[in-house]
Design a protein around this motif. Structure first.
Motif, PDB file in Angstrom:
ATOM      1  N   GLY A  60       0.727  -1.228   0.043  1.00 13.95           N
ATOM      2  CA  GLY A  60      -0.115   0.061  -0.269  1.00 13.95           C
ATOM      3  C   GLY A  60       0.623   1.315   0.038  1.00 13.95           C
ATOM      4  N   SER A  61       2.092   0.904   0.082  1.00 10.53           N
ATOM      5  CA  SER A  61       2.898   2.399  -0.180  1.00 10.53           C
ATOM      6  C   SER A  61       4.171   2.210  -0.945  1.00 10.53           C
ATOM      7  CB  SER A  61       3.227   2.910   1.374  1.00 10.53           C
ATOM      8  OG  SER A  61       4.407   1.907   2.044  1.00 10.53           O
ATOM      9  N   GLU A  62       4.970   1.474  -0.715  1.00  9.21           N
ATOM     10  CA  GLU A  62       6.458   1.381  -1.765  1.00  9.21           C
ATOM     11  C   GLU A  62       7.156   0.316  -1.827  1.00  9.21           C
ATOM     12  OE1 GLU A  62       9.023   0.947   1.202  1.00  9.21           O
ATOM     13  OE2 GLU A  62       7.275   0.518   2.226  1.00  9.21           O
ATOM     14  N   ASP A  63       6.453  -0.843  -1.808  1.00 14.95           N
ATOM     15  CA  ASP A  63       7.120  -2.248  -2.173  1.00 14.95           C
ATOM     16  C   ASP A  63       6.556  -2.976  -3.359  1.00 14.95           C
ATOM     17  OD1 ASP A  63       9.010  -1.688   0.020  1.00 14.95           O
ATOM     18  OD2 ASP A  63       7.941  -3.194   1.257  1.00 14.95           O
ATOM     19  N   VAL A  64       7.181  -3.710  -4.053  1.00 16.39           N
ATOM     20  CA  VAL A  64       6.393  -4.203  -5.377  1.00 16.39           C
ATOM     21  C   VAL A  64       6.868  -5.473  -5.589  1.00 16.39           C
ATOM     22  CG1 VAL A  64       6.511  -2.106  -6.704  1.00 16.39           C
ATOM     23  CG2 VAL A  64       8.362  -3.380  -6.878  1.00 16.39           C
ATOM     24  N   ILE A  65       6.074  -6.233  -6.030  1.00 18.60           N
ATOM     25  CA  ILE A  65       6.132  -7.554  -6.423  1.00 18.60           C
ATOM     26  C   ILE A  65       6.721  -7.766  -7.691  1.00 18.60           C
ATOM     27  CG2 ILE A  65       3.601  -8.093  -6.731  1.00 18.60           C
ATOM     28  CD1 ILE A  65       4.414 -11.046  -5.493  1.00 18.60           C
ATOM     29  N   ILE A  66       7.603  -8.393  -8.358  1.00 19.59           N
ATOM     30  CA  ILE A  66       8.161  -8.676  -9.338  1.00 19.59           C
ATOM     31  C   ILE A  66       8.229 -10.121  -9.864  1.00 19.59           C
ATOM     32  CG2 ILE A  66      10.400  -8.542 -10.954  1.00 19.59           C
ATOM     33  CD1 ILE A  66       9.678  -6.028  -9.447  1.00 19.59           C
ATOM     34  N   GLY A  67       7.608 -10.368 -11.156  1.00 22.67           N
ATOM     35  CA  GLY A  67       7.469 -11.710 -11.428  1.00 22.67           C
ATOM     36  C   GLY A  67       8.537 -11.750 -12.603  1.00 22.67           C
ATOM     37  N   VAL A  68       8.977 -12.873 -12.977  1.00 22.27           N
ATOM     38  CA  VAL A  68       9.770 -13.013 -13.821  1.00 22.27           C
ATOM     39  C   VAL A  68       9.512 -14.305 -14.776  1.00 22.27           C
ATOM     40  CG1 VAL A  68      12.568 -13.861 -14.371  1.00 22.27           C
ATOM     41  CG2 VAL A  68      11.871 -12.556 -12.465  1.00 22.27           C
ATOM     42  N   LEU A  69       9.322 -14.065 -16.084  1.00 25.01           N
ATOM     43  CA  LEU A  69       9.044 -15.145 -17.120  1.00 25.01           C
ATOM     44  C   LEU A  69      10.097 -15.386 -18.038  1.00 25.01           C
ATOM     45  CD1 LEU A  69       6.647 -16.462 -18.472  1.00 25.01           C
ATOM     46  CD2 LEU A  69       6.184 -14.576 -19.807  1.00 25.01           C
ATOM     47  N   ASN A  70      10.450 -16.807 -17.851  1.00 26.87           N
ATOM     48  CA  ASN A  70      11.584 -17.233 -18.707  1.00 26.87           C
ATOM     49  C   ASN A  70      11.151 -17.939 -20.107  1.00 26.87           C
ATOM     50  OD1 ASN A  70      13.995 -18.103 -19.700  1.00 26.87           O
ATOM     51  ND2 ASN A  70      14.239 -19.804 -18.318  1.00 26.87           N
ATOM     52  N   ASN A  71      11.423 -16.971 -21.187  1.00 23.39           N
ATOM     53  CA  ASN A  71      10.883 -17.357 -22.469  1.00 23.39           C
ATOM     54  C   ASN A  71      12.106 -17.871 -23.502  1.00 23.39           C
ATOM     55  OD1 ASN A  71       8.207 -17.314 -22.290  1.00 23.39           O
ATOM     56  ND2 ASN A  71       8.321 -15.027 -22.963  1.00 23.39           N
ATOM     57  N   SER A  72      13.359 -18.181 -22.583  1.00 23.15           N
ATOM     58  CA  SER A  72      14.506 -18.436 -23.256  1.00 23.15           C
ATOM     59  C   SER A  72      14.653 -20.122 -23.372  1.00 23.15           C
ATOM     60  CB  SER A  72      15.670 -18.019 -22.661  1.00 23.15           C
ATOM     61  OG  SER A  72      16.016 -18.689 -21.171  1.00 23.15           O
ATOM     62  N   ASP A  73      15.669 -20.672 -23.976  1.00 22.64           N
ATOM     63  CA  ASP A  73      15.640 -21.969 -24.032  1.00 22.64           C
ATOM     64  C   ASP A  73      16.740 -22.707 -22.737  1.00 22.64           C
ATOM     65  OD1 ASP A  73      18.218 -21.345 -25.115  1.00 22.64           O
ATOM     66  OD2 ASP A  73      17.779 -22.523 -26.717  1.00 22.64           O
ATOM     67  N   SER A  74      17.104 -21.684 -21.831  1.00 14.00           N
ATOM     68  CA  SER A  74      17.957 -22.016 -20.581  1.00 14.00           C
ATOM     69  C   SER A  74      17.398 -21.668 -19.494  1.00 14.00           C
ATOM     70  CB  SER A  74      19.397 -21.248 -20.844  1.00 14.00           C
ATOM     71  OG  SER A  74      19.939 -21.752 -22.078  1.00 14.00           O
ATOM     72  N   PRO A  75      17.798 -22.510 -18.513  1.00  3.52           N
ATOM     73  CA  PRO A  75      17.034 -22.283 -17.182  1.00  3.52           C
ATOM     74  C   PRO A  75      17.760 -20.795 -16.548  1.00  3.52           C
ATOM     75  CG  PRO A  75      18.572 -24.153 -16.938  1.00  3.52           C
ATOM     76  CD  PRO A  75      18.484 -23.703 -18.601  1.00  3.52           C
ATOM     77  N   ILE A  76      17.086 -20.039 -15.633  1.00  5.29           N
ATOM     78  CA  ILE A  76      17.803 -18.869 -15.266  1.00  5.29           C
ATOM     79  C   ILE A  76      18.064 -19.138 -13.575  1.00  5.29           C
ATOM     80  CG2 ILE A  76      17.199 -16.522 -14.846  1.00  5.29           C
ATOM     81  CD1 ILE A  76      17.508 -17.298 -17.798  1.00  5.29           C
ATOM     82  N   SER A  77      19.057 -18.768 -13.284  1.00  7.86           N
ATOM     83  CA  SER A  77      19.651 -18.917 -12.089  1.00  7.86           C
ATOM     84  C   SER A  77      19.879 -17.828 -11.063  1.00  7.86           C
ATOM     85  CB  SER A  77      20.895 -19.872 -11.846  1.00  7.86           C
ATOM     86  OG  SER A  77      21.823 -19.403 -12.536  1.00  7.86           O
ATOM     87  N   SER A  78      19.920 -16.647 -11.832  1.00  8.44           N
ATOM     88  CA  SER A  78      20.280 -15.167 -11.553  1.00  8.44           C
ATOM     89  C   SER A  78      19.880 -14.332 -12.283  1.00  8.44           C
ATOM     90  CB  SER A  78      21.535 -15.067 -10.870  1.00  8.44           C
ATOM     91  OG  SER A  78      22.448 -15.237 -11.973  1.00  8.44           O
TER      92      SER A  78
END
Length: 194
Positions: A60-78
């Motif tokens: 309700g003030s100043e923090d956000v939730i971030i989603g990460v969608l991986n459309n590449s052909d490799s796993p994302i570790s960071s």
């Protein structure tokens, strides 16, 4: 038969949009979905876009939730993320974990912002950049994960790049093996020529 086709068309017309509108992120606090979505493209590039809860930070003030969608052909570790002049990693204790998101056992996150699968390293002294690590890498071809950050930023204020994949592709091992075999062969020829 026409009535059956009409009914199936209407059912499909109702079901498909509702399936497409399913939230990517869980509801957290007053946010009903992600505030920002980071999409990793097929080429490994990182694009930022507005999430469905763009106007409602989860606290309700100043923090956000971030989603990460991986459309590449490799796993994302960071992911290496930054926001010029905005302290997105200056965690002040009201991360998504305090809003009921349960952290997985073994997650080393001590900030409360990592959610089930993410934790943070290499945070800059000004808190404007850092690395988001995923315990279980985000699967290729549409895998998804989420975490939270500090400040009421918009998608235009955040940028970054993907980190190394957690598991090398089989072709990487083949190239490495071929290179080692070639090096050993070259070394043997030099030693036998002396």
């Amino acid at each position: 038969m026409r009535i059956l086709n009409l009914i199936s068309t209407l059912a499909l017309g109702i079901a498909v949009p509702s399936a497409l509108a399913a939230p990517l992120c869980p509801a957290v606090g007053v946010a009903t979905d992600c505030n920002i979505v980071l999409t990793v493209g097929a080429d490994g590039s990182l694009a930022s876009s507005a999430g469905a809860s763009l106007r409602s930070t989860y606290d309700g003030s100043e923090d956000v939730i971030i989603g990460v969608l991986n459309n590449s052909d490799s796993p994302i570790s960071s992911l290496s993320l930054s926001a010029t002049g905005v302290p997105i990693f200056a965690f002040d204790g009201d991360g998504i974990d305090t809003f009921g998101i349960v952290k997985n056992p073994g997650n080393p996150d001590t900030t409360g912002y990592g959610g089930p699968n993410a934790y943070f390293t290499n945070v800059a002294p000004n808190y404007a950049s850092g690395v988001v690590n995923f315990i279980t890498p985000i699967a290729p071809g549409g895998g998804f994960d989420f975490f939270s950050l500090e400040e009421a930023i918009t998608f235009t204020q955040i940028g970054g790049s993907t980190g190394p994949s957690a598991v090398p592709e089989p072709s990487t091992f083949l190239l490495l093996g071929t290179g080692i075999a070639g090096f050993v062969g070259s070394l043997r020829r030099r030693l036998s020529a002396q």
